[in-house]
Structures are given as C-alpha cells and as structure tokens.
Write a protein that holds these residues in place. Sequence first.
Motif, PDB file in Angstrom:
ATOM      1  N   VAL A  21      58.879  16.538  17.145  1.00  0.00           N
ATOM      2  CA  VAL A  21      57.431  16.665  16.978  1.00  0.00           C
ATOM      3  C   VAL A  21      56.852  15.280  16.747  1.00  0.00           C
ATOM      4  CG1 VAL A  21      57.489  19.021  16.094  1.00  0.00           C
ATOM      5  CG2 VAL A  21      57.667  17.097  14.491  1.00  0.00           C
ATOM      6  N   SER A  22      55.590  15.117  17.099  1.00  0.00           N
ATOM      7  CA  SER A  22      54.959  13.796  16.978  1.00  0.00           C
ATOM      8  C   SER A  22      54.068  13.672  15.753  1.00  0.00           C
ATOM      9  CB  SER A  22      54.134  13.501  18.237  1.00  0.00           C
ATOM     10  OG  SER A  22      53.144  14.490  18.428  1.00  0.00           O
ATOM     11  N   GLY A  23      54.030  14.706  14.922  1.00  0.00           N
ATOM     12  CA  GLY A  23      53.231  14.642  13.721  1.00  0.00           C
ATOM     13  C   GLY A  23      53.615  15.744  12.750  1.00  0.00           C
ATOM     14  N   LEU A  24      53.349  15.494  11.459  1.00  0.00           N
ATOM     15  CA  LEU A  24      53.684  16.466  10.421  1.00  0.00           C
ATOM     16  C   LEU A  24      52.474  16.687   9.510  1.00  0.00           C
ATOM     17  CD1 LEU A  24      57.110  14.999   9.248  1.00  0.00           C
ATOM     18  CD2 LEU A  24      56.800  17.016  10.702  1.00  0.00           C
ATOM     19  N   PRO A  25      52.063  17.940   9.286  1.00  0.00           N
ATOM     20  CA  PRO A  25      51.050  18.207   8.267  1.00  0.00           C
ATOM     21  C   PRO A  25      51.603  17.875   6.885  1.00  0.00           C
ATOM     22  CG  PRO A  25      51.276  20.072   9.765  1.00  0.00           C
ATOM     23  CD  PRO A  25      52.438  19.157  10.027  1.00  0.00           C
ATOM     24  N   VAL A  26      50.761  17.312   6.050  1.00  0.00           N
ATOM     25  CA  VAL A  26      51.144  16.980   4.679  1.00  0.00           C
ATOM     26  C   VAL A  26      50.480  17.993   3.753  1.00  0.00           C
ATOM     27  CG1 VAL A  26      51.201  15.189   2.917  1.00  0.00           C
ATOM     28  CG2 VAL A  26      51.217  14.538   5.338  1.00  0.00           C
ATOM     29  N   VAL A  27      51.288  18.697   2.955  1.00  0.00           N
ATOM     30  CA  VAL A  27      50.757  19.752   2.092  1.00  0.00           C
ATOM     31  C   VAL A  27      51.158  19.492   0.648  1.00  0.00           C
ATOM     32  CG1 VAL A  27      50.758  21.477   3.936  1.00  0.00           C
ATOM     33  CG2 VAL A  27      52.765  21.235   2.478  1.00  0.00           C
ATOM     34  N   ILE A  52      49.957  25.615  13.378  1.00  0.00           N
ATOM     35  CA  ILE A  52      49.516  24.414  14.080  1.00  0.00           C
ATOM     36  C   ILE A  52      49.463  24.737  15.572  1.00  0.00           C
ATOM     37  CG2 ILE A  52      51.813  23.404  14.448  1.00  0.00           C
ATOM     38  CD1 ILE A  52      50.454  20.701  13.562  1.00  0.00           C
ATOM     39  N   VAL A  53      48.434  24.251  16.234  1.00  0.00           N
ATOM     40  CA  VAL A  53      48.306  24.466  17.669  1.00  0.00           C
ATOM     41  C   VAL A  53      48.363  23.105  18.337  1.00  0.00           C
ATOM     42  CG1 VAL A  53      45.774  24.499  17.549  1.00  0.00           C
ATOM     43  CG2 VAL A  53      46.927  25.517  19.512  1.00  0.00           C
ATOM     44  N   SER A  54      49.216  22.996  19.333  1.00  0.00           N
ATOM     45  CA  SER A  54      49.460  21.723  19.991  1.00  0.00           C
ATOM     46  C   SER A  54      49.060  21.793  21.457  1.00  0.00           C
ATOM     47  CB  SER A  54      50.943  21.356  19.897  1.00  0.00           C
ATOM     48  OG  SER A  54      51.719  22.279  20.661  1.00  0.00           O
ATOM     49  N   ARG A  55      49.072  20.639  22.095  1.00  0.00           N
ATOM     50  CA  ARG A  55      48.815  20.621  23.532  1.00  0.00           C
ATOM     51  C   ARG A  55      49.834  21.474  24.272  1.00  0.00           C
ATOM     52  NH1 ARG A  55      47.559  14.188  24.778  1.00  0.00           N
ATOM     53  NH2 ARG A  55      45.628  14.029  23.547  1.00  0.00           N
ATOM     54  N   LEU A  75      46.394  20.344  16.226  1.00  0.00           N
ATOM     55  CA  LEU A  75      45.379  20.690  15.242  1.00  0.00           C
ATOM     56  C   LEU A  75      45.972  21.670  14.235  1.00  0.00           C
ATOM     57  CD1 LEU A  75      42.184  21.260  17.437  1.00  0.00           C
ATOM     58  CD2 LEU A  75      42.551  19.426  15.802  1.00  0.00           C
ATOM     59  N   PRO A  76      45.945  21.328  12.952  1.00  0.00           N
ATOM     60  CA  PRO A  76      46.364  22.300  11.945  1.00  0.00           C
ATOM     61  C   PRO A  76      45.419  23.499  11.934  1.00  0.00           C
ATOM     62  CG  PRO A  76      46.326  20.073  11.052  1.00  0.00           C
ATOM     63  CD  PRO A  76      45.632  20.016  12.375  1.00  0.00           C
ATOM     64  N   VAL A  77      45.982  24.660  11.699  1.00  0.00           N
ATOM     65  CA  VAL A  77      45.200  25.894  11.611  1.00  0.00           C
ATOM     66  C   VAL A  77      45.221  26.351  10.157  1.00  0.00           C
ATOM     67  CG1 VAL A  77      44.902  28.247  12.475  1.00  0.00           C
ATOM     68  CG2 VAL A  77      45.913  26.485  13.961  1.00  0.00           C
ATOM     69  N   THR A  78      44.037  26.566   9.600  1.00  0.00           N
ATOM     70  CA  THR A  78      43.955  26.898   8.180  1.00  0.00           C
ATOM     71  C   THR A  78      43.317  28.261   7.960  1.00  0.00           C
ATOM     72  OG1 THR A  78      41.833  25.729   7.999  1.00  0.00           O
ATOM     73  CG2 THR A  78      43.827  24.485   7.492  1.00  0.00           C
ATOM     74  N   ARG A  79      43.656  28.841   6.818  1.00  0.00           N
ATOM     75  CA  ARG A  79      42.996  30.048   6.308  1.00  0.00           C
ATOM     76  C   ARG A  79      42.514  29.672   4.923  1.00  0.00           C
ATOM     77  NH1 ARG A  79      47.138  34.179   5.850  1.00  0.00           N
ATOM     78  NH2 ARG A  79      47.009  34.277   8.140  1.00  0.00           N
ATOM     79  N   VAL A  96      41.237  16.680  11.441  1.00  0.00           N
ATOM     80  CA  VAL A  96      40.465  17.679  12.178  1.00  0.00           C
ATOM     81  C   VAL A  96      41.253  18.980  12.152  1.00  0.00           C
ATOM     82  CG1 VAL A  96      39.392  18.277  14.384  1.00  0.00           C
ATOM     83  CG2 VAL A  96      39.523  15.874  13.656  1.00  0.00           C
ATOM     84  N   VAL A  97      40.642  20.053  11.656  1.00  0.00           N
ATOM     85  CA  VAL A  97      41.325  21.350  11.559  1.00  0.00           C
ATOM     86  C   VAL A  97      40.495  22.434  12.226  1.00  0.00           C
ATOM     87  CG1 VAL A  97      42.412  20.671   9.393  1.00  0.00           C
ATOM     88  CG2 VAL A  97      40.276  21.965   9.335  1.00  0.00           C
ATOM     89  N   VAL A  98      41.143  23.557  12.490  1.00  0.00           N
ATOM     90  CA  VAL A  98      40.460  24.742  13.003  1.00  0.00           C
ATOM     91  C   VAL A  98      40.918  25.936  12.189  1.00  0.00           C
ATOM     92  CG1 VAL A  98      40.170  23.863  15.358  1.00  0.00           C
ATOM     93  CG2 VAL A  98      42.258  25.112  14.751  1.00  0.00           C
TER      94      VAL A  98
END
Length: 223
Positions: A32-38, A132-135, A121-125, A98-100
């Motif tokens: 993967v080319s990126g990691l969400p930080v939580v 996460i939704v990627s290309r 794009l991270p997907v949040t609730r 940027v999130v959706v």
Amino acid sequence: MKAKDVMTAKVITISPDNGVRQAAKLMLAHSVSGLPVVDDDGHLIGIISEGDLLRRSELGSGAMLPRDAAPQSSDERARSYVKSNAWRVADVMSRDVVVVDEDTPLSRVAALMTRHGIKRLPVTRGNALVGIVSRANLLGTIVAARPDGTASGDEAIRRSIMSRLNEDTGLEGMDITVTVEDGTVHLWGNVDTQDCRNAARVVAESVRGVKGVIEHFAQLKRS
C-alpha cells in the motif's frame, strides 16, 4: 454506487506514536502507498504516505531540499527539518486529510481524488475510520460494470443513442441524425470539430447491441 459499496473495510492502520520506519515496513509488507493514522479510540487523525517519506534524511541531503526549490522561511525550514528527521509518525504524517463518509457517491470520490491528486480516501462514520477507498477500488468497479440494458432492435438502439446525445456530452443542441441498419449506426450532421465527432461515435458505441458506427458528417472546416 457509494463509497461503502467498494471500500476496503479491513484497513491497515498505524498509531501516531509508532516509528516512521515501522510505517515504511507496513507499506512494503502490504503493498500500500499510504496508511491512515488513528488514535487509541479508532479516530482518524492523519495519514502517512509514500510522499511524506520522499524527503527523509535517510535518502540524503538532496532529497530534503531540491536544488531548484524556492528559498524558505525559518518556519518552513523548521517544518522541513521535522518531516525529514523525526522518528515518530505523528511528526511526519499529513494532518489535513480529505475524507468521505460511507454514503458518498463514487462520482464524488473520483472527483476528490482528481482535484487533490491523491490515491486513496479514508471513509469515516462520524469520527471513526470504517474503511478506505482507493483508485484500485474504482478501477475494480469499472471492470465489474455491466453494459446498460437496451431493448433489442434497430429502433430501440436509435432512440437510446438520441437520448444519450443530449446528456452531458458536449453535443447538446447539435443537429445530429442517427439511423440504424441491422445494428450498424450511421451518424449524419454538421459537427465542426473532431472532438465532438469522437464524442458522437463513443455515444453510439456505448449502446448495447451496436455492431459498428459509420460517420457521414460534413467535411471539417479548415481554420
């Protein structure tokens, strides 16, 4: 379709207190080319990507500040130093993420990726990360898409093409005549540019049941 329909729900994440080296290892291990930080509550607080690591001191001084870069202020140089040398993810990650949400349409997801030049794009609730939704997810949707259903017969094909010509194609209001013979589409009219002619051809080719497209447009005007 919406983000929740295509997103990857099992997301590889990292803590802000983990090391940058650990982040790089995870990216390589999971391709993967990126990691969400939580944080400890699962709330998204940033993202660390390959781009954040391209100016690391480990890559040499040339990576930290390209020769053709504009002069930097003291604050800018300080931020660059931290990004290049800090060992904690929290100091290197991008915080302006940027999130959706789950119900964001895929058209909006694609538009955001294009506008911001990002791959995922991270997907949040609420504040919680749920996916996460990627290309790659969007490409998978294209591969899985089925052609729109069209009633069989030349007249049904002709009506479908005429309807689509008046969608957001750039051809709205143009005098284009369509005839169909045994599944072969014939296009007639005064269409003055090659781009518009290409759009008309693509409209016809996109209708299910079309066997071929023949253009009979008037000769292009010379500039």
